[in-house]
Design an enzyme around this catalytic site. Structure first.
Site, short mmCIF file in Angstrom:
data_model
loop_
_atom_site.label_atom_id
_atom_site.label_comp_id
_atom_site.label_asym_id
_atom_site.label_seq_id
_atom_site.Cartn_x
_atom_site.Cartn_y
_atom_site.Cartn_z
N LYS A 8 0.83 -1.22 0.00
CA LYS A 8 0.00 0.00 0.00
C LYS A 8 0.86 1.26 0.00
CE LYS A 8 -2.39 -0.59 3.80
NZ LYS A 8 -1.87 -1.85 4.32
N ARG A 29 -9.79 1.10 8.54
CA ARG A 29 -9.38 -0.27 8.84
C ARG A 29 -10.59 -1.12 9.24
NH1 ARG A 29 -3.89 0.58 8.48
NH2 ARG A 29 -2.67 -0.88 9.70
N ARG A 65 10.88 -7.09 5.43
CA ARG A 65 10.82 -5.66 5.76
C ARG A 65 11.26 -5.42 7.20
NH1 ARG A 65 5.19 -2.46 5.11
NH2 ARG A 65 4.73 -3.16 7.21
N ARG A 87 11.10 -1.90 11.98
CA ARG A 87 9.80 -1.49 12.53
C ARG A 87 9.43 -2.44 13.65
NH1 ARG A 87 4.88 0.14 8.48
NH2 ARG A 87 3.66 -0.98 10.04
N ARG A 121 -1.17 -9.02 13.14
CA ARG A 121 -1.67 -7.95 12.27
C ARG A 121 -2.47 -8.52 11.09
NH1 ARG A 121 3.46 -5.32 10.73
NH2 ARG A 121 2.27 -3.82 9.53
P1 AMP Z 1 0.22 0.82 8.92
O1 AMP Z 1 1.42 1.68 8.76
O2 AMP Z 1 -0.94 1.28 8.06
O3 AMP Z 1 0.50 -0.66 8.75
O4 AMP Z 1 -0.30 0.99 10.41
C1 AMP Z 1 0.51 0.63 11.51
C2 AMP Z 1 -0.32 0.58 12.78
O5 AMP Z 1 -0.91 1.87 13.01
C3 AMP Z 1 -1.48 -0.39 12.76
O6 AMP Z 1 -1.09 -1.71 13.09
C4 AMP Z 1 -2.38 0.23 13.84
O7 AMP Z 1 -1.87 -0.03 15.13
C5 AMP Z 1 -2.22 1.72 13.58
N1 AMP Z 1 -3.20 2.22 12.59
C6 AMP Z 1 -2.94 2.77 11.37
N2 AMP Z 1 -4.07 3.13 10.75
C7 AMP Z 1 -5.09 2.80 11.59
C8 AMP Z 1 -6.51 2.90 11.53
N3 AMP Z 1 -7.13 3.40 10.45
N4 AMP Z 1 -7.22 2.47 12.60
C9 AMP Z 1 -6.63 1.97 13.69
N5 AMP Z 1 -5.31 1.82 13.81
C10 AMP Z 1 -4.52 2.23 12.78
#
Ligand code: AMP
Length: 194
Positions: A13, A88, A127, A133, A144
């Site tokens: 993404k 999400r 990654r 990370r 996740r």
């Molecule tokens: P990402 O970088 O999109 O993989 O997001 C990393 C983490 O940020 C996720 O595992 C959640 O803990 C939090 N996060 C990001 N976007 C959301 C969202 N829309 N709703 C809830 N938690 C989020």
């Protein structure tokens, strides 16, 4: 164009969102990046989400909406956005729709990057080794993916029924994915214009 990306962790993404944003000249807004910035800057939001994110759980809807509201509104006034990581859950999508509808900022296209589970795990483990990370370790990755399957996948049906859902095979090499994404989005944009 107001666009959002749906895909599992590791579906690409972030990479594709940056390229789409560049191609169409609209900002890329990533909820995960905004939250990680709060953590890095040690703001009160950052302190309140750090442990949740480290576990790979979802942050509360209120906090996510709070960090996204201003950048999304500003982008919508200036030609659109590529939203990455939000919504999400179907609940987030419903609330966002109600908030955005009145100001003409609601999403027009949902783009789904489809990648099989085994490929996702392979990419995420790689990654994690590169980026460090804290949520890219094997146990957290599995969690996740479960969170994604349980809470985020229902969005596919939601957008299929409401807005336009465009599905692209995301397991091919990155440049090929970008190419087919852009071709598909150009088609959609022409339809909007016509
Ligand atoms: P990402 O970088 O999109 O993989 O997001 C990393 C983490 O940020 C996720 O595992 C959640 O803990 C939090 N996060 C990001 N976007 C959301 C969202 N829309 N709703 C809830 N938690 C989020």
């Amino acid at each position: 164009m107001r666009l959002l990306l749906i895909g599992a962790p590791g579906a690409g993404k972030g990479t594709q969102a940056v390229r789409i944003a560049e191609h169409f000249g609209i900002p890329h807004i990533s909820s995960g990046d905004l939250l990680r910035r709060h953590i890095a800057e040690e703001t009160s939001i950052g302190r309140s989400v750090r442990d949740t994110m480290r576990r790979g759980d979802l942050v509360s809807d209120g906090i996510v909406m709070d960090v996204l509201r201003k950048p999304v509104e500003a982008a919508a006034r200036n030609g659109g956005y590529v939203l990455d990581g939000f919504p999400r859950t179907v609940e987030q999508a419903e609330v966002a729709y109600l908030v955005a509808r009145d100001i003409g900022a609601s999403v027009q296209v949902a783009l789904f990057l489809d990648v099989p589970r085994e490929e996702l795990i392979r990419r995420l483990v790689a990654r994690g080794q590169e980026s460090g990370r804290t949520d890219d370790t094997e146990d957290v990755i599995k969690h996740r993916l479960e969170v994604y399957e349980e809470h985020t996948m229902p969005l596919l049906d939601y957008y299929q029924r409401r807005e336009r859902l465009v599905t692209v095979n995301g397991s091919r090499p990155m440049d090929e994915v970008t190419w087919s994404v852009i071709v598909q989005l150009q088609k959609v944009r022409r339809e909007f214009a016509g």
